[in-house]
Design a protein around this motif. Structure first.
Motif, short mmCIF file in Angstrom:
data_model
loop_
_atom_site.label_atom_id
_atom_site.label_comp_id
_atom_site.label_asym_id
_atom_site.label_seq_id
_atom_site.Cartn_x
_atom_site.Cartn_y
_atom_site.Cartn_z
N VAL A 1 -2.41 -16.28 -4.84
CA VAL A 1 -3.27 -16.16 -3.67
C VAL A 1 -2.95 -17.31 -2.72
CG1 VAL A 1 -5.65 -16.09 -2.82
CG2 VAL A 1 -5.08 -15.11 -5.06
N ARG A 2 -2.69 -17.00 -1.45
CA ARG A 2 -2.45 -18.00 -0.41
C ARG A 2 -3.66 -18.02 0.52
NH1 ARG A 2 1.92 -20.54 2.14
NH2 ARG A 2 3.27 -19.65 0.55
N CYS A 3 -4.29 -19.19 0.61
CA CYS A 3 -5.51 -19.32 1.39
C CYS A 3 -5.33 -20.42 2.43
CB CYS A 3 -6.70 -19.65 0.47
SG CYS A 3 -8.24 -19.96 1.34
N GLU A 4 -5.64 -20.13 3.68
CA GLU A 4 -5.56 -21.12 4.74
C GLU A 4 -6.94 -21.71 4.98
OE1 GLU A 4 -3.95 -21.64 9.35
OE2 GLU A 4 -4.33 -19.65 8.53
N THR A 5 -7.02 -23.03 4.99
CA THR A 5 -8.27 -23.73 5.22
C THR A 5 -7.94 -25.07 5.87
OG1 THR A 5 -10.29 -24.55 4.18
CG2 THR A 5 -8.26 -24.80 2.95
N LYS A 6 -8.96 -25.88 6.12
CA LYS A 6 -8.74 -27.19 6.72
C LYS A 6 -9.44 -28.25 5.88
CE LYS A 6 -12.56 -27.82 9.97
NZ LYS A 6 -12.91 -28.23 11.34
N THR A 7 -8.93 -29.47 5.99
CA THR A 7 -9.47 -30.58 5.22
C THR A 7 -10.56 -31.29 6.02
OG1 THR A 7 -7.75 -32.06 6.08
CG2 THR A 7 -7.26 -30.88 4.05
N LYS A 8 -11.12 -32.32 5.43
CA LYS A 8 -12.19 -33.07 6.08
C LYS A 8 -11.70 -33.78 7.33
CE LYS A 8 -15.80 -36.45 4.95
NZ LYS A 8 -16.34 -37.34 3.89
N ASP A 9 -10.43 -34.20 7.35
CA ASP A 9 -9.87 -34.86 8.52
C ASP A 9 -9.19 -33.87 9.47
OD1 ASP A 9 -8.06 -34.35 6.56
OD2 ASP A 9 -7.02 -36.26 6.69
N ASN A 10 -9.64 -32.59 9.41
CA ASN A 10 -9.24 -31.55 10.37
C ASN A 10 -7.74 -31.27 10.36
OD1 ASN A 10 -11.91 -31.19 11.33
ND2 ASN A 10 -11.68 -32.95 12.69
N VAL A 11 -7.16 -31.18 9.19
CA VAL A 11 -5.76 -30.79 9.02
C VAL A 11 -5.74 -29.43 8.34
CG1 VAL A 11 -3.55 -31.36 7.97
CG2 VAL A 11 -5.01 -33.18 8.84
N PHE A 12 -5.11 -28.45 8.99
CA PHE A 12 -5.03 -27.11 8.42
C PHE A 12 -3.93 -27.06 7.36
CE2 PHE A 12 -7.50 -26.11 12.12
CZ PHE A 12 -8.29 -25.04 11.73
N VAL A 13 -4.26 -26.51 6.20
CA VAL A 13 -3.32 -26.43 5.09
C VAL A 13 -3.37 -25.03 4.50
CG1 VAL A 13 -3.46 -28.88 4.49
CG2 VAL A 13 -5.07 -27.29 3.47
N ASN A 14 -2.27 -24.66 3.86
CA ASN A 14 -2.20 -23.42 3.09
C ASN A 14 -2.21 -23.79 1.61
OD1 ASN A 14 -2.03 -21.39 5.11
ND2 ASN A 14 0.07 -22.02 5.54
N VAL A 15 -3.25 -23.35 0.91
CA VAL A 15 -3.40 -23.63 -0.52
C VAL A 15 -2.96 -22.40 -1.29
CG1 VAL A 15 -4.99 -24.30 -2.36
CG2 VAL A 15 -5.33 -25.17 -0.03
N VAL A 16 -1.99 -22.59 -2.20
CA VAL A 16 -1.46 -21.50 -3.00
C VAL A 16 -2.00 -21.65 -4.42
CG1 VAL A 16 0.61 -20.32 -3.82
CG2 VAL A 16 0.62 -21.43 -1.57
N ALA A 17 -2.78 -20.65 -4.85
CA ALA A 17 -3.38 -20.66 -6.19
C ALA A 17 -2.76 -19.54 -7.02
CB ALA A 17 -4.88 -20.49 -6.11
N SER A 18 -2.51 -19.84 -8.28
CA SER A 18 -1.97 -18.86 -9.22
C SER A 18 -3.03 -18.57 -10.29
CB SER A 18 -0.68 -19.38 -9.86
OG SER A 18 -0.15 -18.44 -10.76
N ILE A 19 -3.48 -17.31 -10.34
CA ILE A 19 -4.54 -16.90 -11.27
C ILE A 19 -3.93 -16.06 -12.38
CG2 ILE A 19 -6.83 -15.89 -11.45
CD1 ILE A 19 -6.59 -18.15 -9.38
N GLN A 20 -4.13 -16.47 -13.62
CA GLN A 20 -3.66 -15.72 -14.79
C GLN A 20 -4.89 -15.12 -15.49
OE1 GLN A 20 -1.41 -18.53 -17.12
NE2 GLN A 20 0.20 -18.72 -15.57
#
Length: 322
Positions: free
Chosen positions: A89-108
């Motif tokens: 799963v690739r999820c786009e969100t932002k951090t507390k210091d307003n930096v947008f990141v793509n978090v890639v999670a692998s679910i088994q």
């Protein structure tokens, strides 16, 4: 005249409804067709089959061969795999210091054999359901962290996602085996800026180290020059002392052996002798160039006076040093 067959006519029974469920595939259709024809069905390893009777759930069939009496209304609704599955799963969100990141999670995850009916009937799209929970947890956890903290606390984010999924998916007959945050990707401009900050910090450290090294070299060079000059001064002082001691011994010895001579006469003779020895060495040296000096009886007397004064001054300075 048409003869009738002794056997009753064959009737075409309507085909059973297509299997349904999250793990339906073409093999389900073949298995259902074979089961309808021969009243038996085969279930593969690591797979369970869902049997219905007149459209109602009847039983979960384990791997192996099973009797399927279709005239009584029993049929295979579908198959459910028990193998371990993985969803990225690739999820786009932002951090507390307003930096947008793509978090890639692998679910088994995998379906539980004891809850196969829940896994088959309660969810129409398992992967979409898991993806929705992952989005919800990540977008609630990452905005509480700065970018650097998000990289350091990847395990905490993965643990939060796993706990939420385990609590939600267990009701649907699925087990969450492991959740991994495999990557956190900031924007390309942010990564370039972070690299430039790191490079600038390292360059500053390198400049400080280089300046410290040059400082140490200069200090050591100055200490070496001071020590060399000190030792050179000691050598010159000792040389002058030796010359004075030698001249004194010569004057005393000449005065004893030649009666009627004074110390001044002996001193003048010794200085004149050294003067001529010096002139001889200058002329004999292959590297000597032309030297113009005044020469004559008066000049020799002046030179003797200068040499005498210089030796006396050197002796006085040596005595003051000791």
């Amino acid at each position: 005249m048409t003869r009738r067959s002794p056997f009753p006519p064959l009737h075409c029974w309507p085909a059973a409804p297509l299997p349904r469920g999250p793990s339906y595939c073409e093999s389900d259709l073949r298995t259902t067709t074979m089961g309808n024809l021969f009243c038996c069905v085969q279930v593969d390893q690591s797979t369970v089959a869902i049997r219905e009777q007149f459209g109602k759930f009847d039983a979960v069939l384990e791997p192996g061969c099973h009797c399927l009496p279709w005239p009584t209304g029993k049929r295979i609704a579908g198959h459910l795999t028990l193998r371990l599955q993985q969803l990225d799963v690739r999820c786009e969100t932002k951090t507390k210091d307003n930096v947008f990141v793509n978090v890639v999670a692998s679910i088994q995850y995998r379906a539980l054999a004891g809850k196969a009916s829940d896994a088959f009937y309660k969810l129409s799209n398992t992967r979409s359901q898991i993806q929705a929970y992952v989005f919800d947890v990540i977008r609630a956890s990452v905005p509480k962290l700065n970018l650097d903290d998000a990289f350091e606390q990847k395990n905490d984010i993965a643990k939060a996602v796993e706990d939420e999924l385990e609590k939600a998916m267990s009701a649907y007959g699925f087990e969450i085996v492991q959740t991994l945050i495999v990557d956190i990707e900031p924007d390309e401009h942010v990564k370039r800026a972070m690299n430039e900050i790191n490079a600038a910090a390292r360059l500053r450290m390198a400049a400080n180290e280089k300046a410290e090294a040059e400082k140490i070299v200069q200090i050591k060079r100055a200490e070496g020059e001071a020590e060399a000059k000190y030792l050179s001064g000691l050598g010159i002082a000792r040389q002058r002392q030796a010359i004075v001691d030698g001249l004194r011994d010569s004057v005393l010895g000449f005065s004893v052996n030649v009666p009627g001579t004074t110390a001044k006469d002996v001193m003048d003779m010794v200085l004149i002798t050294q003067y001529f020895d010096t002139m001889k060495e200058i002329g004999a040296s292959s590297k000597a160039s032309s030297v113009f000096i005044p020469h004559g009886p008066g000049a020799v007397r002046d030179i003797a006076t200068q040499i005498r004064d210089g030796l006396l001054q050197g002796q006085a300075s040596t005595s003051a040093t000791h």
